[in-house]
Enzyme design. Structure first.
Site, PDB file in Angstrom:
ATOM      1  N   GLY A   1      15.626  15.623  18.272  1.00 20.59           N
ATOM      2  CA  GLY A   1      15.694  14.709  17.152  1.00 20.59           C
ATOM      3  C   GLY A   1      14.572  13.708  17.034  1.00 20.59           C
ATOM      4  N   GLY A   2      13.435  13.945  17.660  1.00 18.95           N
ATOM      5  CA  GLY A   2      12.329  13.004  17.558  1.00 18.95           C
ATOM      6  C   GLY A   2      11.633  13.071  16.213  1.00 18.95           C
TER       7      GLY A   2
ATOM      8  N   ASN B   1      10.022  23.002  17.814  1.00 21.07           N
ATOM      9  CA  ASN B   1      10.601  23.110  19.157  1.00 21.07           C
ATOM     10  C   ASN B   1      10.567  24.532  19.694  1.00 21.07           C
ATOM     11  OD1 ASN B   1      13.277  20.722  19.866  1.00 21.07           O
ATOM     12  ND2 ASN B   1      11.152  20.378  19.353  1.00 21.07           N
TER      13      ASN B   1
ATOM     14  N   ASN C   1      18.374  21.535  22.514  1.00 19.76           N
ATOM     15  CA  ASN C   1      17.514  20.598  23.221  1.00 19.76           C
ATOM     16  C   ASN C   1      17.787  19.185  22.724  1.00 19.76           C
ATOM     17  OD1 ASN C   1      15.329  19.379  24.615  1.00 19.76           O
ATOM     18  ND2 ASN C   1      14.031  19.626  22.814  1.00 19.76           N
TER      19      ASN C   1
ATOM     20  N   ARG D   1       3.316  16.776  13.371  1.00 17.44           N
ATOM     21  CA  ARG D   1       4.567  16.038  13.499  1.00 17.44           C
ATOM     22  C   ARG D   1       4.575  14.804  12.590  1.00 17.44           C
ATOM     23  NH1 ARG D   1       8.461  17.750  17.836  1.00 17.44           N
ATOM     24  NH2 ARG D   1       9.192  15.611  17.657  1.00 17.44           N
TER      25      ARG D   1
ATOM     26  N   HIS E   1      10.671  16.574  28.982  1.00 13.60           N
ATOM     27  CA  HIS E   1      11.823  16.787  28.099  1.00 13.60           C
ATOM     28  C   HIS E   1      11.728  18.076  27.307  1.00 13.60           C
ATOM     29  CE1 HIS E   1      15.426  15.296  26.201  1.00 13.60           C
ATOM     30  NE2 HIS E   1      14.892  15.263  24.994  1.00 13.60           N
ATOM     31  N   TRP E   2      10.538  18.671  27.249  1.00  9.49           N
ATOM     32  CA  TRP E   2      10.339  19.892  26.476  1.00  9.49           C
ATOM     33  C   TRP E   2      10.184  21.091  27.406  1.00  9.49           C
ATOM     34  CZ3 TRP E   2       6.128  18.051  22.450  1.00  9.49           C
ATOM     35  CH2 TRP E   2       6.765  17.307  21.439  1.00  9.49           C
TER      36      TRP E   2
END
Length: 301
Positions: free
Chosen positions: A50-51, A59, A118, A197, A275-276
């Site tokens: 959700g960034g 993603n 994720n 992004r 985190h990825w």
């Protein structure tokens, strides 16, 4: 299937109706190159984080061909993200999105799926499995929101603070600072990634959608519904928790409560990874995830 797929080659849209949001147009990306011996496997739905500027393609797009060799694979832009509609969130976002995902499955005529999520998508996946257990086979969550309960780290974590900084000042510099917390390997934080992004994060409706999503976790009337760790003991699905050892968004200690409470949970930790995991440990992540899902056997009723 080619090892390279473009976004335009696989992007599709479906119209759905949900009780909370009414009519929605949801974007998804689908690929399937299974051989006959894998034809009976459940489809796999993958839900993004959700960034700022997040989408299912950003993603999971590079991972789609590899997963499609094993499963009919569907990447869904959750409501408020990517090319999907961006309505105000009603209630807590996890439930809001889970209801939309089920509506997508209904529209596509799919009865049951494996779900991989994720971060924010992990929280949606968890809520989906709790609310619609008959629609889910196995569950994989990467540093999931809502289920991650930080035992030792301060809140907000570094990554969440950078997310909040971007919300207050949506600049390229703030976005780069946020993305930098996602990975250990800073060479992945390219100018091209920041620009892509940023374009998505500042597209019409994106900022309002992000604020509406965020408020669903801060508003006392809806925040408690997002505390999924309190319901973890109810989850009866075979569950794979995956974490980057150096995760600065939802740190590794956040996995311990979920691992203890979910009866059929196991944990895989990727070293030198943030985190990825699907990007930074792409090949190992695909191997671990597909092996776990391939062990699923549908029992006759």
């Amino acid at each position: 299937m080619s090892t390279q797929l473009t976004k335009d080659e696989v992007q599709q849209f479906v119209s759905v109706k949900t009780e909370a949001a009414g009519d929605l147009r949801i974007a998804y990306y689908e690929a399937d190159s299974r051989t006959d011996d894998k034809a009976e496997r459940l489809p796999l739905v993958m839900l993004h984080g959700g960034g700022p500027g997040a989408s299912s393609w950003s993603n999971f797009g590079p991972a789609l061909p590899g997963f499609a060799e094993e499963f009919r694979t569907i990447l869904v832009d959750q409501p408020g993200f990517g090319a999907s509609d961006k309505p105000p969130v009603v209630g807590n976002y996890y439930r809001f999105s889970a209801d939309a995902i089920v509506a997508v499955l209904d529209a596509l005529g799919i009865e049951k799926v494996h779900v991989l999520g994720n971060s924010l998508g992990g929280g949606t996946a968890m809520r989906l499995a709790l609310s619609y257990p008959d629609r889910v086979g196995r569950l994989i969550m990467m540093g999931p929101g809502g289920l991650s309960l930080n035992l030792f780290h301060a809140d907000p974590t570094e990554g969440v603070q950078r997310l909040m900084d971007f919300g207050a000042n949506p600049s390229r510099e703030a976005l780069r600072a946020f993305i930098s917390t996602m990975v250990v390997d800073q060479s992945l934080v390219t100018d091209e990634l920041v620009e892509a992004r940023f374009a998505d994060a500042t597209a019409p409706g994106a900022q309002d959608a992000m604020r509406s999503m965020g408020m669903s976790f801060w508003n006392p009337e809806t925040a408690e519904d997002g505390m999924l760790w309190r319901e973890a003991h109810r989850l009866r699905k075979h569950t794979l928790l995956t974490w980057g050892r150096e995760d600065r968004v939802n740190p590794l200690d956040g996995a311990m409560v979920a691992l203890k409470l979910i009866p059929r949970a196991r944990l895989h930790v990727f070293p030198h990874c943030g985190h990825w995991a699907q990007i930074e440990a792409a090949e190992e992540f695909r191997e671990v995830a597909t092996a776990f899902l391939a062990r699923h056997v549908e029992r006759k009723r």
